[in-house]
Design an enzyme around this catalytic site. Structure first.
Site, PDB file in Angstrom:
ATOM      1  N   ASN A 166      32.579  46.274  42.324  1.00 50.84           N
ATOM      2  CA  ASN A 166      33.977  46.750  41.997  1.00 50.84           C
ATOM      3  C   ASN A 166      34.662  45.255  41.494  1.00 50.84           C
ATOM      4  O   ASN A 166      35.142  44.807  42.351  1.00 50.84           O
ATOM      5  CB  ASN A 166      34.296  47.575  43.167  1.00 50.84           C
ATOM      6  CG  ASN A 166      35.976  48.058  43.039  1.00 50.84           C
ATOM      7  OD1 ASN A 166      36.687  47.835  41.876  1.00 50.84           O
ATOM      8  ND2 ASN A 166      36.723  48.601  43.924  1.00 50.84           N
ATOM      9  N   LYS A 201      37.608  45.343  40.531  1.00 53.33           N
ATOM     10  CA  LYS A 201      39.111  45.421  40.808  1.00 53.33           C
ATOM     11  C   LYS A 201      39.836  44.723  39.472  1.00 53.33           C
ATOM     12  O   LYS A 201      39.277  44.794  38.527  1.00 53.33           O
ATOM     13  CB  LYS A 201      39.486  44.655  42.104  1.00 53.33           C
ATOM     14  CG  LYS A 201      38.621  45.223  43.170  1.00 53.33           C
ATOM     15  CD  LYS A 201      39.069  44.948  44.714  1.00 53.33           C
ATOM     16  CE  LYS A 201      38.091  45.342  45.603  1.00 53.33           C
ATOM     17  NZ  LYS A 201      38.633  45.218  47.104  1.00 53.33           N
ATOM     18  N   HIS A 213      39.559  55.029  46.210  1.00 53.13           N
ATOM     19  CA  HIS A 213      39.530  53.616  46.753  1.00 53.13           C
ATOM     20  C   HIS A 213      40.793  53.497  47.669  1.00 53.13           C
ATOM     21  O   HIS A 213      41.804  53.844  47.370  1.00 53.13           O
ATOM     22  CB  HIS A 213      39.351  52.713  45.832  1.00 53.13           C
ATOM     23  CG  HIS A 213      38.986  51.252  46.180  1.00 53.13           C
ATOM     24  ND1 HIS A 213      40.092  50.485  47.068  1.00 53.13           N
ATOM     25  CD2 HIS A 213      37.719  50.633  46.479  1.00 53.13           C
ATOM     26  CE1 HIS A 213      39.360  49.239  47.485  1.00 53.13           C
ATOM     27  NE2 HIS A 213      38.182  49.355  47.124  1.00 53.13           N
ATOM     28  N   GLU A 262      42.870  51.046  48.024  1.00 54.17           N
ATOM     29  CA  GLU A 262      43.844  50.371  47.418  1.00 54.17           C
ATOM     30  C   GLU A 262      44.426  51.393  46.452  1.00 54.17           C
ATOM     31  O   GLU A 262      45.839  51.366  46.383  1.00 54.17           O
ATOM     32  CB  GLU A 262      43.367  49.338  46.468  1.00 54.17           C
ATOM     33  CG  GLU A 262      42.849  48.085  47.288  1.00 54.17           C
ATOM     34  CD  GLU A 262      41.682  47.190  46.661  1.00 54.17           C
ATOM     35  OE1 GLU A 262      41.406  47.235  45.644  1.00 54.17           O
ATOM     36  OE2 GLU A 262      40.930  46.555  47.629  1.00 54.17           O
ATOM     37  N   GLU A 317      34.350  52.670  53.352  1.00 55.59           N
ATOM     38  CA  GLU A 317      34.799  51.339  53.502  1.00 55.59           C
ATOM     39  C   GLU A 317      36.077  51.223  54.411  1.00 55.59           C
ATOM     40  O   GLU A 317      37.186  51.744  54.227  1.00 55.59           O
ATOM     41  CB  GLU A 317      35.429  51.042  51.905  1.00 55.59           C
ATOM     42  CG  GLU A 317      34.520  51.147  51.029  1.00 55.59           C
ATOM     43  CD  GLU A 317      35.068  50.229  49.835  1.00 55.59           C
ATOM     44  OE1 GLU A 317      34.366  49.232  49.260  1.00 55.59           O
ATOM     45  OE2 GLU A 317      36.193  50.367  49.057  1.00 55.59           O
ATOM     46  N   GLY A 344      38.271  42.864  51.820  1.00 62.51           N
ATOM     47  CA  GLY A 344      38.685  41.676  51.407  1.00 62.51           C
ATOM     48  C   GLY A 344      39.306  40.760  52.813  1.00 62.51           C
ATOM     49  O   GLY A 344      39.855  39.716  52.397  1.00 62.51           O
ATOM     50  N   SER A 354      33.836  43.399  52.829  1.00 59.65           N
ATOM     51  CA  SER A 354      33.341  42.198  53.102  1.00 59.65           C
ATOM     52  C   SER A 354      31.909  42.079  53.027  1.00 59.65           C
ATOM     53  O   SER A 354      31.251  41.100  53.922  1.00 59.65           O
ATOM     54  CB  SER A 354      33.926  41.405  54.451  1.00 59.65           C
ATOM     55  OG  SER A 354      35.363  41.523  53.986  1.00 59.65           O
TER      56      SER A 354
HETATM   57  P1  13P Z   1      35.394  43.205  49.510  1.00 56.84           P
HETATM   58  O1  13P Z   1      34.111  43.202  49.177  1.00 56.84           O
HETATM   59  O2  13P Z   1      36.046  42.162  48.574  1.00 56.84           O
HETATM   60  O3  13P Z   1      35.789  43.226  50.670  1.00 56.84           O
HETATM   61  O4  13P Z   1      36.076  44.528  48.875  1.00 56.84           O
HETATM   62  C1  13P Z   1      35.354  45.582  49.292  1.00 56.84           C
HETATM   63  C2  13P Z   1      35.704  46.783  48.234  1.00 56.84           C
HETATM   64  O5  13P Z   1      37.025  47.170  48.173  1.00 56.84           O
HETATM   65  C3  13P Z   1      35.044  47.310  47.166  1.00 56.84           C
HETATM   66  O6  13P Z   1      35.505  48.601  46.592  1.00 56.84           O
END
Ligand code: 13P
Length: 255
Positions: free
Chosen positions: A9, A11, A98, A100, A170, A176, A216
């Site tokens: 992903n 982003k 997601h 976010e 997640e 992150g 992560s």
């Molecule tokens: P990270 O791997 O950067 O922690 O992000 C995970 C994520 O949100 C994947 O959709």
């Protein structure tokens, strides 16, 4: 035997040219260690989606995903992208829910249920994300939180439609942050999700639904996460932006 899957992903990252270059680098990196048993899905921005789908469509084991879709078929929704438009690029998958999107764009379970419906109606496979936040984990409410997301986002589906999903767990506190769920936490939640699906849809379905871990996940910790019996792969953010790391994660499954 469930599919092994790694999703990158991206982003909101990469210019158009940088994105296409990254795809070339990932393909090159995997040429010598192709991990044929792993489905590799790249979820770039909408900007890259059509070109990425074109580039990858002739390569075995690669697919593309959008990171979001609108919940309505089409119309006057400036700045939005419909599921049918995503499907027209050649992408077969779409990330829905997601954290976010839930957090920054106010997407709730009722809206996400509509997105799942329109994705399925357009033959896109939803990669449905769920996970608790830190407060919920600290208050030991994490199982309840995830159960509610499952119930309100997905339990309206028929068994046939539910069996088309990919689920991604997640934990919000791991995204992150560099803090990964422990093996115990990841396996515990994946097992819980599978057992809840079992209760609602039965074993034939719960045993085939891929459940991915995200938060992560990197080239160092992927191996032990993917070795968990109910972890079928990863949804990777930051580490999917570096070809070497992403390829190493893809090659982290033990046979
Ligand atoms: P990270 O791997 O950067 O922690 O992000 C995970 C994520 O949100 C994947 O959709």
């Amino acid at each position: 035997m469930r599919k092994k899957i790694v999703v990158g992903n991206w982003k909101m990252n990469k210019s158009f040219d940088e994105g296409l270059k990254l795809i070339d680098e990932i393909v090159k990196e995997l040429a010598s260690q192709p991990a044929d048993n792993v489905l590799k899905i790249i979820a770039p921005s909408f900007l890259h989606l059509a070109a990425a789908s074109q580039k990858l469509k002739s390569l075995k084991g690669f697919e593309t995903a959008a990171q979001n879709c609108h919940h309505i078929a089409n119309g006057a929704y400036t700045g939005e992208i419909a599921a049918a438009m995503i499907a027209s690029t050649g992408a077969d998958y779409v990330i829905i829910g997601h954290s976010e999107r839930r957090l920054y764009f106010g997407e709730n379970n009722a809206l996400l249920a509509q997105k799942v419906n329109i994705a399925l109606a357009n033959n896109l496979t939803p990669i449905f994300c769920l996970g608790e936040n830190l407060e919920e984990r600290n208050a030991k409410q994490h199982l309840e939180a995830v159960k509610q997301q499952l119930k309100e986002g997905l339990y309206h589906l028929t068994a046939a439609d539910f069996s088309r999903l990919i689920i991604a767990y997640e934990p919000v506190w791991a995204i992150g942050t560099g803090v990964t769920a422990s093996i115990h936490q990841a396996q515990g939640m994946h097992n819980y999700i599978r057992s809840e699906i079992n209760k609602k849809y039965g074993k034939d379905i719960s045993s085939i639904i891929p459940i991915l871990y995200g938060g992560s996940c990197n080239a160092q910790n992927a191996k032990e996460l993917f070795a968990c019996i109910d972890v079928d792969g990863g949804l990777i953010g930051g580490a999917s932006l570096k070809a070497v790391d992403f390829a190493a994660i893809i090659n982290s499954f033990s046979e």
